[in-house]
Design an enzyme around this catalytic site. Structure first.
Site, PDB file in Angstrom:
ATOM      1  CE1 TYR A 152       0.886  -2.512  -8.040  1.00  9.88           C
ATOM      2  CE2 TYR A 152      -0.714  -3.178  -9.696  1.00  9.88           C
ATOM      3  CZ  TYR A 152      -0.405  -2.863  -8.382  1.00  9.88           C
ATOM      4  OH  TYR A 152      -1.365  -2.900  -7.434  1.00  9.88           O
ATOM      5  CD  GLU A 167       4.214  -5.108  -7.316  1.00  8.96           C
ATOM      6  OE1 GLU A 167       4.412  -4.679  -8.470  1.00  8.96           O
ATOM      7  OE2 GLU A 167       3.133  -5.566  -6.906  1.00  8.96           O
ATOM      8  CG  ASP A 177       9.415  11.399  12.083  1.00  9.33           C
ATOM      9  OD1 ASP A 177       9.511  12.153  11.097  1.00  9.33           O
ATOM     10  OD2 ASP A 177       8.350  10.873  12.429  1.00  9.33           O
ATOM     11  CB  THR A 215       6.299  13.498   5.454  1.00  7.04           C
ATOM     12  OG1 THR A 215       6.502  14.606   6.331  1.00  7.04           O
ATOM     13  CG2 THR A 215       5.642  12.363   6.199  1.00  7.04           C
ATOM     14  CE  LYS A 273       3.877  16.389   8.576  1.00  7.61           C
ATOM     15  NZ  LYS A 273       4.242  15.007   8.232  1.00  7.61           N
ATOM     16  NE  ARG A 279      -1.525  14.954   1.717  1.00  8.81           N
ATOM     17  CZ  ARG A 279      -1.503  15.188   3.025  1.00  8.81           C
ATOM     18  NH1 ARG A 279      -1.106  14.267   3.861  1.00  8.81           N
ATOM     19  NH2 ARG A 279      -1.909  16.335   3.498  1.00  8.81           N
TER      20      ARG A 279
END
Ligand code: DSN
Length: 422
Positions: free
Chosen positions: A45, A47, A195, A221, A224, A230
Protein backbone atom coordinates in the site's frame (compact mmCIF):
# COMPACT_ATOMS: atom_id res chain seq x y z
CA UNK A 1 -3.35 -21.51 -9.61
CA UNK A 2 -6.96 -22.79 -9.30
CA UNK A 3 -7.70 -25.35 -11.96
CA UNK A 4 -10.79 -23.62 -13.32
CA UNK A 5 -9.01 -20.29 -13.68
CA UNK A 6 -5.99 -21.99 -15.21
CA UNK A 7 -8.18 -23.61 -17.85
CA UNK A 8 -9.96 -20.35 -18.65
CA UNK A 9 -6.68 -18.43 -18.95
CA UNK A 10 -5.38 -21.14 -21.25
CA UNK A 11 -8.49 -20.87 -23.43
CA UNK A 12 -8.32 -17.06 -23.57
CA UNK A 13 -4.62 -17.13 -24.48
CA UNK A 14 -5.36 -19.66 -27.22
CA UNK A 15 -8.13 -17.40 -28.52
CA UNK A 16 -5.72 -14.46 -28.59
CA UNK A 17 -3.08 -16.53 -30.39
CA UNK A 18 -5.44 -17.89 -33.04
CA UNK A 19 -7.53 -14.83 -33.97
CA UNK A 20 -6.82 -11.53 -35.71
CA UNK A 21 -7.37 -8.64 -33.32
CA UNK A 22 -8.53 -5.49 -35.10
CA UNK A 23 -9.86 -3.77 -31.98
CA UNK A 24 -8.26 -0.33 -32.21
CA UNK A 25 -7.80 0.09 -28.45
CA UNK A 26 -6.17 -3.29 -27.74
CA UNK A 27 -2.61 -4.51 -28.03
CA UNK A 28 -0.25 -7.30 -26.93
CA UNK A 29 2.10 -6.37 -24.13
CA UNK A 30 5.56 -7.94 -24.09
CA UNK A 31 6.50 -10.61 -21.55
CA UNK A 32 8.85 -8.38 -19.55
CA UNK A 33 5.94 -6.02 -18.83
CA UNK A 34 3.58 -8.91 -18.02
CA UNK A 35 6.18 -10.23 -15.55
CA UNK A 36 6.24 -6.87 -13.74
CA UNK A 37 2.45 -6.95 -13.44
CA UNK A 38 2.57 -10.26 -11.61
CA UNK A 39 5.38 -9.17 -9.23
CA UNK A 40 5.08 -8.77 -5.46
CA UNK A 41 4.76 -4.99 -5.90
CA UNK A 42 1.01 -5.52 -5.69
CA UNK A 43 1.42 -6.52 -2.01
CA UNK A 44 2.22 -2.93 -1.01
CA UNK A 45 0.00 0.00 0.00
CA UNK A 46 1.41 3.41 -0.96
CA UNK A 47 -1.20 6.15 -0.44
CA UNK A 48 0.33 9.51 -1.21
CA UNK A 49 3.16 10.46 -3.55
CA UNK A 50 6.95 9.84 -3.51
CA UNK A 51 8.43 11.26 -0.29
CA UNK A 52 4.93 11.91 1.11
CA UNK A 53 3.40 8.49 1.83
CA UNK A 54 0.99 7.60 4.60
CA UNK A 55 2.47 4.10 5.15
CA UNK A 56 6.02 2.99 5.97
CA UNK A 57 8.08 0.77 3.69
CA UNK A 58 7.78 2.77 0.49
CA UNK A 59 11.45 3.45 -0.16
CA UNK A 60 11.59 1.40 -3.38
CA UNK A 61 8.06 2.16 -4.49
CA UNK A 62 9.05 5.85 -4.39
CA UNK A 63 11.96 5.12 -6.71
CA UNK A 64 9.68 3.20 -9.08
CA UNK A 65 7.12 6.01 -9.25
CA UNK A 66 9.82 8.64 -9.79
CA UNK A 67 11.30 6.52 -12.59
CA UNK A 68 7.89 6.20 -14.28
CA UNK A 69 7.47 9.99 -14.18
CA UNK A 70 10.98 10.58 -15.53
CA UNK A 71 10.45 8.10 -18.36
CA UNK A 72 7.13 9.76 -19.25
CA UNK A 73 8.81 13.18 -19.52
CA UNK A 74 11.70 11.81 -21.58
CA UNK A 75 9.48 9.85 -23.97
CA UNK A 76 7.44 12.92 -24.91
CA UNK A 77 10.40 15.33 -24.85
CA UNK A 78 9.15 17.34 -21.86
CA UNK A 79 11.00 19.25 -19.13
CA UNK A 80 10.24 18.66 -15.46
CA UNK A 81 10.23 22.42 -14.91
CA UNK A 82 7.30 22.68 -17.35
CA UNK A 83 5.26 19.51 -16.91
CA UNK A 84 4.22 17.48 -13.90
CA UNK A 85 3.34 13.81 -14.29
CA UNK A 86 0.87 11.73 -12.28
CA UNK A 87 1.10 8.00 -13.03
CA UNK A 88 -1.43 6.83 -10.45
CA UNK A 89 -4.84 6.96 -12.23
CA UNK A 90 -6.17 3.43 -12.51
CA UNK A 91 -7.32 3.94 -16.09
CA UNK A 92 -8.44 6.52 -18.64
CA UNK A 93 -11.88 7.41 -17.35
CA UNK A 94 -10.65 7.96 -13.75
CA UNK A 95 -7.82 10.11 -15.15
CA UNK A 96 -10.26 12.30 -17.07
CA UNK A 97 -12.59 12.47 -14.08
CA UNK A 98 -9.70 13.69 -11.91
CA UNK A 99 -8.94 16.52 -14.34
CA UNK A 100 -12.57 17.63 -14.47
CA UNK A 101 -12.76 17.51 -10.65
CA UNK A 102 -9.60 19.55 -10.36
CA UNK A 103 -10.37 22.26 -12.90
CA UNK A 104 -14.12 22.61 -13.31
CA UNK A 105 -16.60 23.33 -10.50
CA UNK A 106 -19.52 20.90 -10.28
CA UNK A 107 -22.15 21.90 -12.82
CA UNK A 108 -19.57 23.96 -14.67
CA UNK A 109 -19.44 23.71 -18.45
CA UNK A 110 -17.14 21.45 -20.47
CA UNK A 111 -16.96 21.12 -24.25
CA UNK A 112 -15.87 17.95 -26.08
CA UNK A 113 -16.31 15.98 -29.29
CA UNK A 114 -19.60 14.08 -29.21
CA UNK A 115 -19.59 10.33 -28.76
CA UNK A 116 -21.44 9.76 -32.05
CA UNK A 117 -18.66 11.60 -33.86
CA UNK A 118 -15.79 9.70 -32.29
CA UNK A 119 -15.57 11.11 -28.75
CA UNK A 120 -15.33 8.95 -25.64
CA UNK A 121 -17.87 7.96 -22.97
CA UNK A 122 -15.91 9.92 -20.35
CA UNK A 123 -16.26 13.08 -22.48
CA UNK A 124 -19.78 13.74 -21.20
CA UNK A 125 -21.81 10.87 -22.63
CA UNK A 126 -25.34 10.83 -21.11
CA UNK A 127 -24.53 7.32 -19.83
CA UNK A 128 -21.39 8.43 -17.98
CA UNK A 129 -21.25 9.94 -14.49
CA UNK A 130 -19.41 12.85 -16.12
CA UNK A 131 -22.73 14.02 -17.61
CA UNK A 132 -24.38 14.07 -14.17
CA UNK A 133 -21.65 16.19 -12.59
CA UNK A 134 -20.94 18.78 -15.27
CA UNK A 135 -22.83 20.49 -18.09
CA UNK A 136 -21.60 19.44 -21.51
CA UNK A 137 -21.70 20.96 -24.93
CA UNK A 138 -20.52 18.81 -27.80
CA UNK A 139 -18.98 19.70 -31.12
CA UNK A 140 -19.66 17.44 -34.07
CA UNK A 141 -18.06 16.94 -37.49
CA UNK A 142 -18.68 18.55 -40.82
CA UNK A 143 -21.49 16.45 -42.33
CA UNK A 144 -19.97 16.34 -45.78
CA UNK A 145 -16.28 15.75 -45.05
CA UNK A 146 -16.89 13.86 -41.77
CA UNK A 147 -13.89 15.78 -40.42
CA UNK A 148 -13.55 18.33 -37.62
CA UNK A 149 -14.77 21.81 -38.54
CA UNK A 150 -12.64 24.23 -36.52
CA UNK A 151 -14.75 27.28 -37.43
CA UNK A 152 -17.83 25.56 -36.04
CA UNK A 153 -15.90 24.62 -32.89
CA UNK A 154 -14.82 28.25 -32.47
CA UNK A 155 -18.40 29.54 -32.87
CA UNK A 156 -19.73 27.01 -30.36
CA UNK A 157 -16.95 27.81 -27.91
CA UNK A 158 -17.63 31.56 -28.17
CA UNK A 159 -21.36 31.01 -27.64
CA UNK A 160 -21.10 28.49 -24.78
CA UNK A 161 -17.93 29.69 -23.04
CA UNK A 162 -16.94 26.35 -21.47
CA UNK A 163 -14.36 26.33 -18.70
CA UNK A 164 -12.56 23.37 -20.25
CA UNK A 165 -12.29 22.08 -23.81
CA UNK A 166 -11.51 18.40 -24.37
CA UNK A 167 -9.79 17.31 -27.57
CA UNK A 168 -9.37 13.60 -28.11
CA UNK A 169 -11.22 10.66 -29.55
CA UNK A 170 -11.70 6.93 -29.63
CA UNK A 171 -13.21 6.60 -33.10
CA UNK A 172 -11.97 9.43 -35.34
CA UNK A 173 -9.29 8.56 -37.86
CA UNK A 174 -7.99 11.98 -38.86
CA UNK A 175 -5.25 14.13 -37.36
CA UNK A 176 -6.62 16.59 -34.84
CA UNK A 177 -5.18 20.07 -35.26
CA UNK A 178 -4.22 20.68 -31.63
CA UNK A 179 -2.83 24.12 -32.52
CA UNK A 180 -6.21 25.25 -33.82
CA UNK A 181 -8.11 23.88 -30.82
CA UNK A 182 -5.48 25.39 -28.51
CA UNK A 183 -6.04 28.82 -30.08
CA UNK A 184 -9.81 28.44 -29.66
CA UNK A 185 -9.35 27.60 -25.96
CA UNK A 186 -7.00 30.55 -25.54
CA UNK A 187 -9.46 32.91 -27.23
CA UNK A 188 -12.27 32.10 -24.81
CA UNK A 189 -10.06 31.62 -21.73
CA UNK A 190 -10.74 27.87 -21.35
CA UNK A 191 -8.33 25.13 -20.35
CA UNK A 192 -7.45 22.67 -23.10
CA UNK A 193 -7.27 19.02 -22.05
CA UNK A 194 -6.08 16.59 -24.70
CA UNK A 195 -7.05 12.97 -24.12
CA UNK A 196 -4.42 11.25 -26.25
CA UNK A 197 -5.24 7.72 -25.05
CA UNK A 198 -5.68 6.28 -28.52
CA UNK A 199 -2.74 8.00 -30.17
CA UNK A 200 -0.12 8.13 -27.38
CA UNK A 201 2.07 5.50 -29.07
CA UNK A 202 1.80 7.37 -32.38
CA UNK A 203 2.80 10.63 -30.68
CA UNK A 204 5.73 8.84 -29.00
CA UNK A 205 6.70 7.40 -32.39
CA UNK A 206 6.44 10.86 -33.97
CA UNK A 207 3.87 9.82 -36.56
CA UNK A 208 1.13 12.02 -35.08
CA UNK A 209 1.55 15.65 -33.92
CA UNK A 210 2.30 16.16 -30.24
CA UNK A 211 -0.47 17.86 -28.24
CA UNK A 212 1.97 19.12 -25.58
CA UNK A 213 2.87 22.51 -27.13
CA UNK A 214 -0.81 23.55 -27.04
CA UNK A 215 -2.39 21.86 -23.99
CA UNK A 216 -2.84 22.73 -20.33
CA UNK A 217 -3.40 19.08 -19.46
CA UNK A 218 -2.79 15.85 -21.37
CA UNK A 219 -4.27 12.53 -20.27
CA UNK A 220 -3.53 9.12 -21.71
CA UNK A 221 -4.07 5.47 -21.09
CA UNK A 222 -0.99 3.30 -21.36
CA UNK A 223 -2.37 0.10 -22.89
CA UNK A 224 -3.45 1.12 -26.39
CA UNK A 225 -0.92 2.20 -29.05
CA UNK A 226 1.60 2.74 -26.22
CA UNK A 227 1.58 -1.06 -25.69
CA UNK A 228 1.90 -1.01 -21.92
CA UNK A 229 -0.14 -2.24 -18.96
CA UNK A 230 -3.67 -1.02 -18.26
CA UNK A 231 -3.27 2.33 -16.56
CA UNK A 232 -3.18 6.05 -17.21
CA UNK A 233 -1.04 9.16 -16.90
CA UNK A 234 -1.98 12.82 -16.38
CA UNK A 235 0.47 15.49 -17.53
CA UNK A 236 -0.19 18.99 -16.16
CA UNK A 237 1.39 22.09 -17.66
CA UNK A 238 3.09 24.06 -14.89
CA UNK A 239 3.22 27.07 -17.25
CA UNK A 240 -0.51 27.07 -18.08
CA UNK A 241 -1.36 30.71 -18.78
CA UNK A 242 -5.00 30.26 -17.80
CA UNK A 243 -4.01 28.79 -14.45
CA UNK A 244 -1.43 31.56 -13.94
CA UNK A 245 -3.97 34.29 -14.62
CA UNK A 246 -6.39 32.73 -12.13
CA UNK A 247 -3.54 32.12 -9.65
CA UNK A 248 -4.35 28.39 -9.59
CA UNK A 249 -1.84 25.59 -9.03
CA UNK A 250 -3.21 22.96 -11.41
CA UNK A 251 -0.57 20.41 -10.46
CA UNK A 252 -1.66 20.40 -6.81
CA UNK A 253 -5.33 20.31 -7.73
CA UNK A 254 -4.90 17.38 -10.12
CA UNK A 255 -2.69 15.39 -7.74
CA UNK A 256 -5.22 15.90 -4.95
CA UNK A 257 -8.11 14.95 -7.24
CA UNK A 258 -6.41 11.63 -8.05
CA UNK A 259 -5.45 10.92 -4.41
CA UNK A 260 -7.25 11.26 -2.05
CA UNK A 261 -10.07 12.64 -4.21
CA UNK A 262 -10.88 9.62 -6.34
CA UNK A 263 -8.70 6.72 -5.25
CA UNK A 264 -6.69 5.25 -2.40
CA UNK A 265 -3.45 3.36 -2.86
CA UNK A 266 -1.95 3.27 -6.34
CA UNK A 267 -1.43 -0.09 -8.05
CA UNK A 268 2.35 -0.31 -7.71
CA UNK A 269 2.75 -3.25 -10.08
CA UNK A 270 0.97 -1.10 -12.67
CA UNK A 271 3.23 1.91 -11.98
CA UNK A 272 6.34 -0.23 -12.47
CA UNK A 273 4.95 -1.75 -15.66
CA UNK A 274 4.19 1.78 -16.94
CA UNK A 275 7.79 2.78 -16.19
CA UNK A 276 8.98 -0.17 -18.26
CA UNK A 277 6.58 0.38 -21.16
CA UNK A 278 7.72 4.01 -21.42
CA UNK A 279 11.32 2.81 -21.56
CA UNK A 280 10.41 0.36 -24.33
CA UNK A 281 8.67 3.14 -26.26
CA UNK A 282 11.86 5.22 -26.25
CA UNK A 283 13.67 2.57 -28.32
CA UNK A 284 14.10 3.00 -32.11
CA UNK A 285 12.18 -0.26 -32.64
CA UNK A 286 9.06 1.38 -31.18
CA UNK A 287 9.29 4.29 -33.64
CA UNK A 288 9.38 1.74 -36.45
CA UNK A 289 6.38 0.00 -34.91
CA UNK A 290 4.34 3.24 -34.71
CA UNK A 291 5.14 4.06 -38.33
CA UNK A 292 4.06 0.60 -39.43
CA UNK A 293 0.79 0.85 -37.44
CA UNK A 294 -0.22 3.87 -39.54
CA UNK A 295 1.04 2.36 -42.82
CA UNK A 296 -0.98 -0.78 -42.09
CA UNK A 297 -4.14 1.19 -41.28
CA UNK A 298 -3.81 3.22 -44.47
CA UNK A 299 -3.24 0.07 -46.54
CA UNK A 300 -6.13 -1.83 -44.98
CA UNK A 301 -8.49 1.14 -45.44
CA UNK A 302 -7.42 1.61 -49.06
CA UNK A 303 -7.78 -2.08 -49.89
CA UNK A 304 -11.29 -2.10 -48.41
CA UNK A 305 -12.13 1.11 -50.25
CA UNK A 306 -11.10 -0.61 -53.50
CA UNK A 307 -13.58 -3.36 -52.64
CA UNK A 308 -16.33 -0.71 -52.48
CA UNK A 309 -16.50 -0.29 -48.72
CA UNK A 310 -17.31 3.25 -47.63
CA UNK A 311 -14.58 4.45 -45.27
CA UNK A 312 -15.80 7.25 -42.99
CA UNK A 313 -14.09 10.54 -43.99
CA UNK A 314 -12.56 8.72 -46.95
CA UNK A 315 -9.51 7.30 -45.19
CA UNK A 316 -7.23 7.51 -42.18
CA UNK A 317 -4.18 9.34 -40.83
CA UNK A 318 -3.86 7.15 -37.76
CA UNK A 319 -4.18 3.61 -36.40
CA UNK A 320 -7.90 3.18 -37.04
CA UNK A 321 -10.82 3.84 -39.35
CA UNK A 322 -14.56 3.26 -39.52
CA UNK A 323 -16.60 1.56 -42.22
CA UNK A 324 -20.13 2.75 -42.95
CA UNK A 325 -21.80 -0.60 -43.72
CA UNK A 326 -25.16 0.78 -44.80
CA UNK A 327 -23.57 3.22 -47.25
CA UNK A 328 -21.41 0.33 -48.45
CA UNK A 329 -24.61 -1.37 -49.61
CA UNK A 330 -24.87 -4.06 -46.93
CA UNK A 331 -28.24 -4.95 -45.52
CA UNK A 332 -27.05 -5.31 -41.96
CA UNK A 333 -25.33 -3.10 -39.42
CA UNK A 334 -22.34 -3.35 -37.11
CA UNK A 335 -23.69 -6.01 -34.77
CA UNK A 336 -24.15 -8.60 -37.47
CA UNK A 337 -20.89 -7.64 -39.15
CA UNK A 338 -19.02 -8.11 -35.85
CA UNK A 339 -20.65 -11.52 -35.35
CA UNK A 340 -20.06 -12.65 -38.95
CA UNK A 341 -16.36 -11.74 -38.71
CA UNK A 342 -15.87 -13.29 -35.27
CA UNK A 343 -16.93 -16.68 -36.66
CA UNK A 344 -14.18 -16.24 -39.26
CA UNK A 345 -11.57 -15.54 -36.57
CA UNK A 346 -11.53 -11.76 -37.09
CA UNK A 347 -12.22 -9.75 -33.94
CA UNK A 348 -13.35 -6.13 -34.09
CA UNK A 349 -16.10 -3.94 -32.68
CA UNK A 350 -19.33 -2.48 -34.01
CA UNK A 351 -19.26 1.31 -33.84
CA UNK A 352 -21.50 4.32 -34.17
CA UNK A 353 -20.57 6.41 -37.21
CA UNK A 354 -21.00 10.18 -37.55
CA UNK A 355 -24.68 11.19 -37.61
CA UNK A 356 -25.70 7.53 -37.31
CA UNK A 357 -29.39 6.86 -37.62
CA UNK A 358 -29.01 3.52 -35.89
CA UNK A 359 -28.41 2.98 -32.17
CA UNK A 360 -25.19 1.98 -30.34
CA UNK A 361 -26.44 -1.60 -29.78
CA UNK A 362 -26.58 -2.12 -33.54
CA UNK A 363 -24.93 0.87 -35.19
CA UNK A 364 -24.22 1.39 -38.88
CA UNK A 365 -20.49 0.90 -38.61
CA UNK A 366 -17.52 -1.15 -37.55
CA UNK A 367 -14.19 0.17 -36.26
CA UNK A 368 -10.95 -1.33 -37.50
CA UNK A 369 -7.54 -0.78 -35.89
CA UNK A 370 -4.04 -2.04 -36.61
CA UNK A 371 -2.02 -1.66 -33.33
CA UNK A 372 -2.36 -5.31 -32.30
CA UNK A 373 -1.76 -6.99 -35.67
CA UNK A 374 1.25 -4.70 -36.20
CA UNK A 375 2.68 -5.86 -32.86
CA UNK A 376 2.55 -9.39 -34.32
CA UNK A 377 4.79 -8.15 -37.14
CA UNK A 378 2.21 -8.00 -39.92
CA UNK A 379 2.78 -5.58 -42.77
CA UNK A 380 1.15 -4.32 -45.99
CA UNK A 381 1.08 -7.78 -47.63
CA UNK A 382 -0.96 -9.20 -44.74
CA UNK A 383 -3.27 -6.15 -44.78
CA UNK A 384 -4.25 -6.99 -48.35
CA UNK A 385 -5.04 -10.57 -47.36
CA UNK A 386 -7.07 -9.43 -44.34
CA UNK A 387 -9.04 -6.93 -46.46
CA UNK A 388 -9.95 -9.81 -48.78
CA UNK A 389 -11.19 -11.95 -45.88
CA UNK A 390 -13.25 -9.10 -44.37
CA UNK A 391 -14.84 -8.40 -47.73
CA UNK A 392 -15.62 -12.06 -48.42
CA UNK A 393 -17.26 -12.62 -45.03
CA UNK A 394 -19.29 -9.42 -45.13
CA UNK A 395 -20.47 -9.88 -48.71
CA UNK A 396 -21.14 -13.59 -48.55
CA UNK A 397 -24.80 -14.62 -48.99
CA UNK A 398 -26.29 -16.25 -45.85
CA UNK A 399 -26.41 -19.67 -47.51
CA UNK A 400 -22.64 -19.80 -48.18
CA UNK A 401 -21.60 -17.99 -45.02
CA UNK A 402 -20.82 -20.94 -42.69
CA UNK A 403 -18.55 -22.56 -45.28
CA UNK A 404 -16.79 -19.25 -46.00
CA UNK A 405 -16.33 -18.57 -42.28
CA UNK A 406 -14.92 -22.04 -41.60
CA UNK A 407 -12.43 -21.76 -44.48
CA UNK A 408 -11.30 -18.25 -43.54
CA UNK A 409 -10.99 -19.18 -39.84
CA UNK A 410 -8.51 -21.90 -40.81
CA UNK A 411 -6.57 -19.45 -43.02
CA UNK A 412 -6.57 -16.88 -40.19
CA UNK A 413 -5.16 -19.50 -37.79
CA UNK A 414 -2.41 -20.30 -40.27
CA UNK A 415 -1.49 -16.60 -40.63
CA UNK A 416 -1.57 -16.20 -36.85
CA UNK A 417 0.85 -19.11 -36.40
CA UNK A 418 3.29 -17.30 -38.71
CA UNK A 419 3.01 -14.11 -36.62
CA UNK A 420 2.93 -15.14 -32.95
CA UNK A 421 1.66 -12.72 -30.29
CA UNK A 422 4.16 -11.10 -27.90
N1 DSN B 1 -12.82 1.09 -24.84
C1 DSN B 1 -11.84 1.98 -25.43
C2 DSN B 1 -11.94 1.99 -26.91
O1 DSN B 1 -12.23 0.95 -27.46
O2 DSN B 1 -11.72 3.00 -27.55
C3 DSN B 1 -11.86 3.33 -24.86
O3 DSN B 1 -12.02 3.32 -23.51
Amino acid sequence: MGNKIKKLIFKEEKRQRETLNLIASENYIPKNIRDVLSSRLSNKYSEGYPGKRYYAGNEYIDEIEKLARKNALELFGLKEAEWSVNVQPLSGTPANLAVYFALVPLNGKIMAQCLDCGGHLSHGSPLSITSKLWKWVHYTLDKKTQKLDYNAILSLAKKEKPKLIVAGVSAYSRIIDFKKIGKIAEKIGAYLMVDMSHIAGLVAGKVYPSPFPCADVVTTTTHKTLRGPRGAIIFANRKSQIAKRADINIVNLIDKAVFPGLQGGPHNQQTAAIALCLEEAKKPAFKKYAKQVVKNAKTLAEELRKKDFKIVSGGTDSHLFLIDLIFSGLEFGGKQAQERLEKGGIILNMNIIPFDEKKARDPSGIRIGTPAITSRGMKEKEMKTIAGWISEILKSPETDLPIVQRRIKKEVEKLCRAFPIL
